[in-house]
Design an enzyme around this catalytic site. Structure first.
Site, PDB file in Angstrom:
ATOM      1  N   ARG A 109      17.170  53.353   1.891  1.00 49.82           N
ATOM      2  CA  ARG A 109      18.151  52.274   2.117  1.00 49.82           C
ATOM      3  C   ARG A 109      19.291  52.456   1.121  1.00 49.82           C
ATOM      4  NH1 ARG A 109      13.313  48.809   3.136  1.00 49.82           N
ATOM      5  NH2 ARG A 109      13.665  47.740   5.102  1.00 49.82           N
ATOM      6  N   ARG A 154      19.577  56.780   5.389  1.00 50.25           N
ATOM      7  CA  ARG A 154      20.277  55.876   6.296  1.00 50.25           C
ATOM      8  C   ARG A 154      21.656  55.584   5.713  1.00 50.25           C
ATOM      9  NH1 ARG A 154      17.850  50.034   7.562  1.00 50.25           N
ATOM     10  NH2 ARG A 154      18.631  49.530   5.485  1.00 50.25           N
ATOM     11  N   GLU A 171      16.915  49.081  16.452  1.00 53.15           N
ATOM     12  CA  GLU A 171      16.644  47.743  15.922  1.00 53.15           C
ATOM     13  C   GLU A 171      17.361  46.656  16.711  1.00 53.15           C
ATOM     14  OE1 GLU A 171      17.769  47.594  11.756  1.00 53.15           O
ATOM     15  OE2 GLU A 171      19.531  48.834  12.094  1.00 53.15           O
ATOM     16  N   ASN A 183      12.042  45.021  11.565  1.00 56.91           N
ATOM     17  CA  ASN A 183      12.495  43.812  10.861  1.00 56.91           C
ATOM     18  C   ASN A 183      13.617  43.144  11.640  1.00 56.91           C
ATOM     19  OD1 ASN A 183      10.786  44.875   8.999  1.00 56.91           O
ATOM     20  ND2 ASN A 183      12.362  45.521   7.560  1.00 56.91           N
ATOM     21  N   ASP A 184      14.568  43.980  12.084  1.00 57.23           N
ATOM     22  CA  ASP A 184      15.667  43.432  12.871  1.00 57.23           C
ATOM     23  C   ASP A 184      15.305  43.330  14.345  1.00 57.23           C
ATOM     24  OD1 ASP A 184      17.723  42.738  11.073  1.00 57.23           O
ATOM     25  OD2 ASP A 184      18.093  44.858  10.683  1.00 57.23           O
ATOM     26  N   ARG A 223      15.476  36.304  10.436  1.00 58.13           N
ATOM     27  CA  ARG A 223      14.354  36.835   9.661  1.00 58.13           C
ATOM     28  C   ARG A 223      14.204  36.198   8.285  1.00 58.13           C
ATOM     29  NH1 ARG A 223      16.328  43.119   8.695  1.00 58.13           N
ATOM     30  NH2 ARG A 223      15.296  43.143   6.694  1.00 58.13           N
ATOM     31  N   CYS A 276      10.347  52.328  10.618  1.00 57.21           N
ATOM     32  CA  CYS A 276      10.527  52.073   9.192  1.00 57.21           C
ATOM     33  C   CYS A 276      10.612  50.583   8.890  1.00 57.21           C
ATOM     34  CB  CYS A 276      11.740  52.807   8.653  1.00 57.21           C
ATOM     35  SG  CYS A 276      13.254  52.372   9.512  1.00 57.21           S
TER      36      CYS A 276
HETATM   37  C1  PEP Z   1      14.592  47.076   9.915  1.00 56.94           C
HETATM   38  O1  PEP Z   1      15.472  46.354  10.359  1.00 56.94           O
HETATM   39  O2  PEP Z   1      13.436  47.127  10.396  1.00 56.94           O
HETATM   40  C2  PEP Z   1      14.833  47.947   8.759  1.00 56.94           C
HETATM   41  C3  PEP Z   1      13.957  48.826   8.349  1.00 56.94           C
HETATM   42  O3  PEP Z   1      16.013  47.793   8.118  1.00 56.94           O
HETATM   43  P1  PEP Z   1      16.357  46.633   7.071  1.00 56.94           P
HETATM   44  O4  PEP Z   1      15.077  45.921   6.738  1.00 56.94           O
HETATM   45  O5  PEP Z   1      16.967  47.334   5.904  1.00 56.94           O
HETATM   46  O6  PEP Z   1      17.306  45.803   7.852  1.00 56.94           O
HETATM   47 MG    MG Z   2      17.581  46.615   9.845  1.00 59.11          MG
END
Ligand code: PEP
Ligand code: MG
Length: 568
Positions: free
Chosen positions: A293, A329, A428, A451-452, A462, A499
């Site tokens: 990241r 990334r 995502e 996550n997104d 989130r 990820c």
């Molecule tokens: C995600 O969105 O799953 C991700 C890995 O990116 P971040 O948590 O940095 O948004």
């Molecule tokens: Mg993300």
């Protein structure tokens, strides 16, 4: 009773309440301040020699990193600002040395305690340790000897200083409970390194629990059971046995392949934010970095990082992994990650706004600098580039065109880079998952960002506590999007990783394996556990259950099904 679990594991045993001798300091007026200054100088000298001894003991019994705390103590006890302040007070106010130490240290401790940063705030504990040492020397106070404990015990204390933990006879200490201290205090760090279960933040522990009481502590859950029932003792003895067996099994996972019971090999990689995280990746035997990241390199500063700074960071990581893959990334700011110095506009819906690849394709100056740094570093390891927040094909094509421009620049400057560097995208945004058969034709890999993906597909912020009950990785719709993405990627012959946090979720790992996920990227501390799960799961067995799972009505049904039929 509940505190904060700071070092996992379970301990059952008799309590030893560790109370520090009370240090009472009274203010006295002195005539001869030179005599007091002489006293303080001698005390500092003695303190240094005690600290040096503790450094050696810790170095021998624990390790270099942990011993480092005593270097910090040595610096503090000699610190000209601190000791200078003490001497100045003796001279100007004609007070005794003890009073001046107490006063000056309180001033500095308060300063540390007011700092926002948790790590720095906890340095106040170090200064407390140092000033208490000076006061004990000055007042000739003996301390309880933790080095010569004769019986096994669980130590209960208001606080344990690094000096206390360094001296204690580790064979006799089954665990500790403290009233203060957090996850990053040195006592907690030491406890984790020594693998001693610990709970902190247990208010009034030294008043509630008495010497000789029998207690159980659960350092993962932060639980303390005082004088437990026979039933609880039996239950926790069983838990302890299971935990210890599991720990051994995890340790055996180091150096092993991540391969399922039916012979399917996957890659378990780590998510990192800065090159400093590499220690943990290597310690936990990560098979690569599945998500770097990079936005962390841009945060906590007042201007953009230079190409050279970024290049050094990317190179360090690539070299540290010695040829194993590193997915870098590109900048993913905006949303909840602000860069104040960019003066980004305030938005009504920041998560849906001007962020990540959208910002980079607009601010090509920032994007190009980063791409140059990544490409230059690609000559030193197995680097891949990944774009965040892709929502349409044009973004991929535009970003790739910019990569080509940067490559051309580097060629003209005769700077080497990996010409056939792999380029992938985060999946995502639900639209990309749904259309992933087409997106797969444009890139070399997919990495699913759950996550997104969960936040966007379920329309649940989130970070919003009030609706967090709706945010669920077991939601059948989310699982369908994941499965679709993996299958579409494979149809086009590209590899598919994940990820988002879900990749390290112990219940989801078997499902993802069954769906054919190739790479799982997670926080380093989850890697060995994930490998253990993979090695104990049959891909085909789970695959045969997928249709049933994906036709279940709710996330709760999915979780229950996994509990009953897969984890067992
Ligand atoms: C995600 O969105 O799953 C991700 C890995 O990116 P971040 O948590 O940095 O948004
Ligand atoms: Mg993300």
């Amino acid at each position: 009773m509940k505190g904060i679990g700071t070092s996992p594991g379970i301990a059952l045993g008799k309590v030893l309440v560790y109370k520090e001798p009370e240090i009472i300091v009274t203010k006295k007026e002195v005539k001869d301040s030179n005599q007091e200054i002489d006293k303080i100088e001698k005390a500092v000298k003695k303190g240094i020699s005690q600290i040096e001894e503790l450094y050696q003991i810790t170095l021998k019994n624990v390790g270099k990193k942990e011993a480092g705390i005593f270097n910090a103590h040595k610096m503090m006890i000699e610190d000209p600002e601190f000791i200078g302040g003490v001497k100045k007070q003796i001279e100007s106010e004609k007070v005794n040395a003890e009073w001046a130490v107490k006063n000056t240290s309180e001033h500095f401790i308060q300063m540390f305690e007011n700092i926002e940063d948790e790590y720095l705030r906890e340095r106040a504990l170090d200064l407390k340790d140092v000033s208490k040492r000076l006061l004990r020397i000055l007042l000739e106070i003996e301390t309880m000897d933790l080095a010569s404990l004769k019986e096994e015990c669980i130590i209960i204390a208001e606080d344990l200083t690094p000096s206390d933990t360094a001296q204690m006879n580790k064979k006799m200490v089954l665990g500790f409970v403290t009233e203060i201290g957090g996850k990053t205090s040195h006592t907690s760090i030491m406890a984790r390194t020594l693998e001693i279960p610990a709970v902190s933040g247990f208010k009034d522990a030294t008043k509630t629990v008495k010497n000789g009481d029998f207690i159980i502590i659960d350092g993962k859950e932060g639980l303390v059971l005082l004088n437990p029932s026979e039933e609880d003792i039996k239950l926790y003895k069983e838990k302890k046995k299971k935990y210890e067996e599991f720990k051994l099994k995890l340790r055996e996972m180091k150096g092993k392949e991540s391969i399922s019971k039916d012979g399917v090999k996957v890659e378990i990689a780590a998510n990192i934010g800065t090159p400093k995280d590499m220690d943990k990746v290597l310690e936990n035997d990560g098979e690569g970095v599945g998500l770097f990241r990079t936005e962390f390199l841009y945060m906590d500063r007042d201007k953009l990082p230079t190409e050279e700074e970024q290049f050094q960071s990317y190179k360090t990581v690539a070299e540290g992994l010695e040829g194993k893959p590193v997915v870098i990334r590109t900048l993913d700011v905006g949303g909840d990650k602000d860069l104040p110095y960019l003066n980004l506009p305030k938005e009504m819906n920041p998560f849906l706004g001007y962020r990540a690849i959208r910002l980079c394709l607009d601010r090509t100056d920032i994007f190009k600098t980063q791409l140059r740094a990544i490409l230059r570093a690609s000559a030193f390891g197995n680097i891949k580039i990944m774009f965040p927040m892709i929502s349409n094909i044009k973004e991929i094509r535009d970003a790739k065109a910019i990569i080509e421009e940067v490559k051309e620049e580097l060629r003209n400057e005769k700077i080497s880079f990996k010409d056939d560097i792999e380029i992938g995208i985060m999946v995502e945004i639900p639209a990309v998952a749904v259309h992933s058969d087409i997106f797969a034709k444009e890139v070399d890999f997919f990495s699913i960002g759950t996550n997104d993906l969960i936040q966007y597909s379920l329309a649940v912020d989130r970070g919003n506590q009030d609706i967090s009950y709706l945010y669920n990785q077991y939601h059948p719709s989310v699982l369908k999007l994941i499965k679709m993405t993996i299958e579409n990627g494979h149809k086009e012959g590209i590899w598919v990783g994940m990820c988002g946090e879900a990749a390290g979720d112990e219940k989801l790992i078997p499902l993802l394996l069954g769906m054919g996920l190739d790479e799982f990227s997670m926080s380093s501390s989850s890697i060995l556990r994930a490998r253990w799960i993979i090695n104990n799961t049959s891909k085909e067995e789970v695959k045969s259950m997928l249709d049933t799972i994906l036709s279940l009505p709710t996330a709760e049904d999915v979780e229950k099904f996994i509990d009953e039929n897969i984890i067992g």
